[in-house]
Design a protein around this motif. Structure first.
Motif, short mmCIF file in Angstrom:
data_model
loop_
_atom_site.label_atom_id
_atom_site.label_comp_id
_atom_site.label_asym_id
_atom_site.label_seq_id
_atom_site.Cartn_x
_atom_site.Cartn_y
_atom_site.Cartn_z
N VAL A 120 -10.19 20.72 -8.51
CA VAL A 120 -9.69 19.89 -9.61
C VAL A 120 -10.92 20.18 -10.72
O VAL A 120 -11.96 20.87 -10.40
N VAL A 121 -10.51 20.20 -11.84
CA VAL A 121 -11.56 20.18 -12.93
C VAL A 121 -11.68 19.16 -13.82
O VAL A 121 -10.84 18.08 -14.26
N HIS A 122 -13.04 18.83 -14.17
CA HIS A 122 -13.47 17.75 -14.83
C HIS A 122 -14.49 17.67 -15.67
O HIS A 122 -15.60 18.06 -15.20
N ASP A 123 -14.32 17.78 -17.03
CA ASP A 123 -15.62 17.81 -18.06
C ASP A 123 -16.23 18.72 -17.57
O ASP A 123 -17.44 18.71 -17.83
N GLY A 124 -15.71 20.04 -17.66
CA GLY A 124 -16.56 21.19 -17.60
C GLY A 124 -16.65 21.71 -16.29
O GLY A 124 -17.72 22.60 -16.32
N TYR A 125 -16.61 21.07 -15.38
CA TYR A 125 -17.01 21.42 -13.85
C TYR A 125 -15.80 21.50 -12.91
O TYR A 125 -14.77 20.72 -13.15
N HIS A 126 -15.84 22.39 -11.93
CA HIS A 126 -14.63 22.64 -11.13
C HIS A 126 -15.32 22.24 -9.69
O HIS A 126 -16.27 22.63 -9.33
N TYR A 127 -14.53 21.29 -9.08
CA TYR A 127 -15.02 20.70 -7.83
C TYR A 127 -13.96 21.05 -6.71
O TYR A 127 -12.67 21.00 -6.97
N ILE A 128 -14.33 21.33 -5.46
CA ILE A 128 -13.51 21.91 -4.45
C ILE A 128 -14.33 21.47 -2.88
O ILE A 128 -15.48 21.58 -3.02
N LEU A 129 -13.37 21.38 -2.03
CA LEU A 129 -14.09 21.29 -0.63
C LEU A 129 -13.67 22.64 -0.02
O LEU A 129 -12.47 23.18 -0.09
N SER A 147 -7.42 19.73 2.99
CA SER A 147 -6.78 19.14 2.04
C SER A 147 -7.24 19.45 0.45
O SER A 147 -8.48 20.05 0.38
N SER A 148 -6.21 19.52 -0.42
CA SER A 148 -6.79 19.74 -1.95
C SER A 148 -7.30 18.61 -2.38
O SER A 148 -6.79 17.32 -2.10
N LEU A 149 -8.02 18.56 -3.25
CA LEU A 149 -8.46 17.54 -4.16
C LEU A 149 -7.80 16.69 -5.03
O LEU A 149 -6.97 17.43 -5.68
N VAL A 150 -7.87 15.53 -5.29
CA VAL A 150 -7.24 14.61 -6.05
C VAL A 150 -8.17 14.01 -7.00
O VAL A 150 -9.22 13.51 -6.46
N LEU A 151 -7.80 13.98 -8.24
CA LEU A 151 -8.89 13.48 -9.33
C LEU A 151 -8.13 12.18 -10.15
O LEU A 151 -7.13 12.33 -10.41
N SER A 152 -8.70 11.25 -9.84
CA SER A 152 -8.32 9.82 -10.60
C SER A 152 -8.67 9.71 -12.05
O SER A 152 -9.52 10.58 -12.38
N ALA A 153 -8.16 9.23 -12.72
CA ALA A 153 -8.48 9.08 -14.29
C ALA A 153 -9.84 8.55 -14.63
O ALA A 153 -10.34 8.69 -15.57
N ASP A 154 -10.51 7.74 -13.76
CA ASP A 154 -11.84 7.25 -13.81
C ASP A 154 -12.82 8.13 -13.14
O ASP A 154 -13.95 7.76 -12.98
N GLY A 155 -12.67 9.47 -13.16
CA GLY A 155 -13.45 10.43 -12.41
C GLY A 155 -13.93 10.27 -11.06
O GLY A 155 -14.95 10.50 -10.57
N LYS A 156 -12.77 10.13 -10.08
CA LYS A 156 -13.31 10.10 -8.68
C LYS A 156 -12.49 11.22 -7.78
O LYS A 156 -11.33 11.15 -8.15
N CYS A 157 -13.06 11.79 -7.00
CA CYS A 157 -12.22 13.05 -6.15
C CYS A 157 -11.90 12.20 -4.70
O CYS A 157 -12.86 11.43 -4.17
N TYR A 158 -10.86 12.53 -4.48
CA TYR A 158 -10.07 11.98 -3.03
C TYR A 158 -9.60 13.33 -2.43
O TYR A 158 -9.19 14.25 -2.90
N ALA A 159 -9.99 13.24 -1.09
CA ALA A 159 -9.66 14.34 0.00
C ALA A 159 -9.64 13.78 1.26
O ALA A 159 -10.39 12.64 1.74
#
Length: 413
Positions: free
Chosen positions: A311-320, A348-360
Motif C-alpha cells: 500500500v502507499v501512504h503519504d509518500g511511502y510504500h509499505y509491504i510485507l 497476505s497483501s496489506l490493507v490500509l485504513s483511513a486513519d493510517g493503519k496497516c493490516y495483514a
C-alpha cells in the motif's frame, strides 16, 4: 458510443461511493485502501469474534463483501468442484453456492489450491475466475448469468491466482501465467470480449533447467493527466493500456521474470515489484512508447521475495516480504526507510485504513496491525490459530478473514 463508455469509466474505481463494501480482492479502489477508520485492532479466537463459519476445504482467496452478503471462492478438490459460496454478513449462515465441475488435470503447486482467485462484484452480479474452467458470472442469488469456457487452459507449475477487476461496464482479467497469457476486457453484462492483448508467455517451470516466468499481477485502472490508463506489470516490464481499446500506451523495462504482486499508483507514478528476489521500479505514467530512459524514476535490481501486494501512504510504500518483514520505502527514491521482522512467513497483501493503519495476516494465523508511518510501530498481533494465505476484507467496521479452516468476521464488541 465511445464517449458514453468514456463517461462510464470516468466514474473511477468501482463502488467509490460505497465505502461499506469490499467488492474486489484489493477493495473498491483496487489498491488495498479502505475509506473506513477505527477498525478493530485487537482480537483472538474468541475476543471480538462476531462469527466464524467452518469452510469445507483450504483456500487462498480473499472474501469480498457487498451489502448483506460475503462471497468467497472454494474448491472441493477430489470432486472437481469450483465453487462460489455466499454467506449472510450478519450471522455467517451460508445462503447459497454456485459453480462448476472441472475434472481435467490442471497444473498447480501444493501451496496453491484451486480457486485461488477472489471474486469481484458490483452488487448486481458476481464475476469469478476458475482458471482453466473459465470465467463465470452469477447474480446475487447465485443464478448463472453468463460464462466463458472458451478461453483455453492455464498451465504453470505454481498455478494461477489473478482476480477479475471491475470498472464501469467492463471486466479486466490477466488470464495467466503460462503460454496462454492474455489480458482480457469483457463486457460485464454479457461476457463478450471487448478487446484482448496477447502477452508472450512460456517457461512454466517444468523442465530440467527450471526456467520459468509469469505474472500474477492484477491490472490497476487510474486516471493520469487527461487520460485513463490500465496499469500492468509483466515479466521484465511495466506498462499501460488504453482501457477502451486495449492499445498499449507505454512500456518500461526494469522488472524480472516473476511478478507476483500488483501495481500501485501515487502522484503520477506507478510502482511495480518483482518476486523471487527480483527487481522493482517506479515509472512516471502518461508517456508514449518505450519510456524506460525518460520516465523511469528509480529501479532496484534486487528486492526481497514477496508474494503479497503493498500500500502507499503519504509518500511511502509499505509491504510485507515473504519472510514476514515489514518494509517501508521512500516513493521518491526507492530508498529503504525501515525493515522490521514480524512473526512467521507472509503471503497476505496489506490493507490500509483511513486513519493510517496497516493490516495483514501471516501463514500461521497471526494478524498484524502497524502504523503506516516512517517510524515503525506495531500496534497488535492477533492470533487466529489457523493458516491464512488470503488478505483481509473490510466492511462496515468489520474485518473478514478467510483461513484454511474458517471464514471469520471480526468486529469491535
Amino acid at each position: 458510443m465511445k464517449f458514453t463508455l468514456w463517461l462510464i469509466l470516468a466514474l473511477g474505481p468501482l463502488a467509490a461511493l460505497h465505502a461499506e463494501n469490499w467488492p474486489m480482492w484489493r477493495g473498491a479502489n483496487g489498491d488495498g485502501t479502505s475509506a473506513e477508520s477505527k477498525l478493530p485492532e485487537k482480537w483472538s479466537q474468541t475476543e471480538n469474534v462476531v462469527w466464524k463459519v467452518e469452510l469445507p476445504e483450504r483456500g487462498n482467496s480473499t472474501p469480498v463483501v457487498w451489502g448483506d452478503k460475503v462471497l468467497v471462492t472454494q474448491a472441493i478438490e477430489k470432486e472437481g468442484k469450483r465453487l462460489l459460496l455466499c454467506f449472510d454478513k450478519k450471522t455467517g449462515k451460508q445462503l447459497w453456492e454456485a459453480g462448476t465441475i472441472y475434472r481435467e488435470p490442471e497444473l498447480t503447486h501444493a501451496t496453491n489450491p484451486y480457486c485461488a482467485a477472489s471474486p469481484a462484484t458490483d452488487g448486481e452480479r458476481v464475476i469469478v475466475y476458475f482458471a482453466s474452467a473459465g470465467v463465470f458470472c452469477y447474480d446475487m442469488n447465485g443464478k448463472e448469468v453468463w460464462k466463458r469456457t472458451d478461453l483455453g487452459k492455464q498451465h504453470h507449475i505454481w498455478g494461477n491466482g489473478t482476480s477479475p477487476v471491475l470498472a464501469g461496464d467492463r471486466v479486466f482479467l490477466n488470464f495467466g501465467p503460462g503460454e496462454n497469457t492474455v489480458l482480457y476486457c469483457f463486457d460485464k453484462k454479457t461476457g463478450k470480449t471487448i478487446w484482448q492483448h496477447k502477452e508472450p508467455g512460456g517457461a512454466s517451470g517444468e523442465g530440467a533447467d527450471k526456467k520459468w516466468l509469469g505474472s500474477w499481477s492484477d491490472p490497476l485502472l487510474r486516471k493520469t493527466g487527461a487520460r485513463y490508463e490500465l496499469l500492468m506489470s509483466y515479466p521484465r516490464r511495466a506498462c499501460a493500456f488504453d482501457p477502451l481499446t486495449g492499445k498499449e500506451l507505454w512500456t518500461s523495462g526494469g522488472l524480472t521474470d516473476l511478478v507476483y504482486n500488483s501495481p500501485l499508483f501515487a502522484d503520477g507514478v506507478m510502482i511495480a515489484m518483482s518476486g523471487y528476489g527480483g527487481a522493482a521500479l517506479a515509472v512516471k505514467t502518461g508517456g508514449d512508447g518505450d519510456v524506460t530512459e525518460k520516465n523511469r524514476v528509480w529501479q532496484l535490481p534486487k528486492v526481497s521475495q514477496r508474494i503479497g501486494s503493498g500500500v502507499v501512504h503519504d509518500g511511502y510504500h509499505y509491504i510485507l516480504s515473504d519472510g514476514g518483514i515489514a518494509e517501508c520505502r521512500d516513493l521518491k527514491t526507492g530508498a529503504m526507510v525501515f525493515q522490521e521482522r514480524l512473526k512467521g512467513n507472509n503471503w497476505s497483501s496489506l490493507v490500509l485504513s483511513a486513519d493510517g493503519k496497516c493490516y495483514a495476516a501471516n501463514q500461521i494465523g497471526d494478524c498484524f496491525v502497524f502504523k503506516a508511518s516512517p517510524k515503525f510501530e506495531l500496534l497488535a498481533t492477533n492470533a487466529l490459530g489457523e493458516k491464512i494465505i488470503g488478505s483481509i476484507a473490510v466492511s462496515d467496521g468489520q474485518l473478514f478473514i478467510r483461513g484454511y479452516k474458517h471464514l471469520w468476521c471480526i468486529g469491535n464488541k
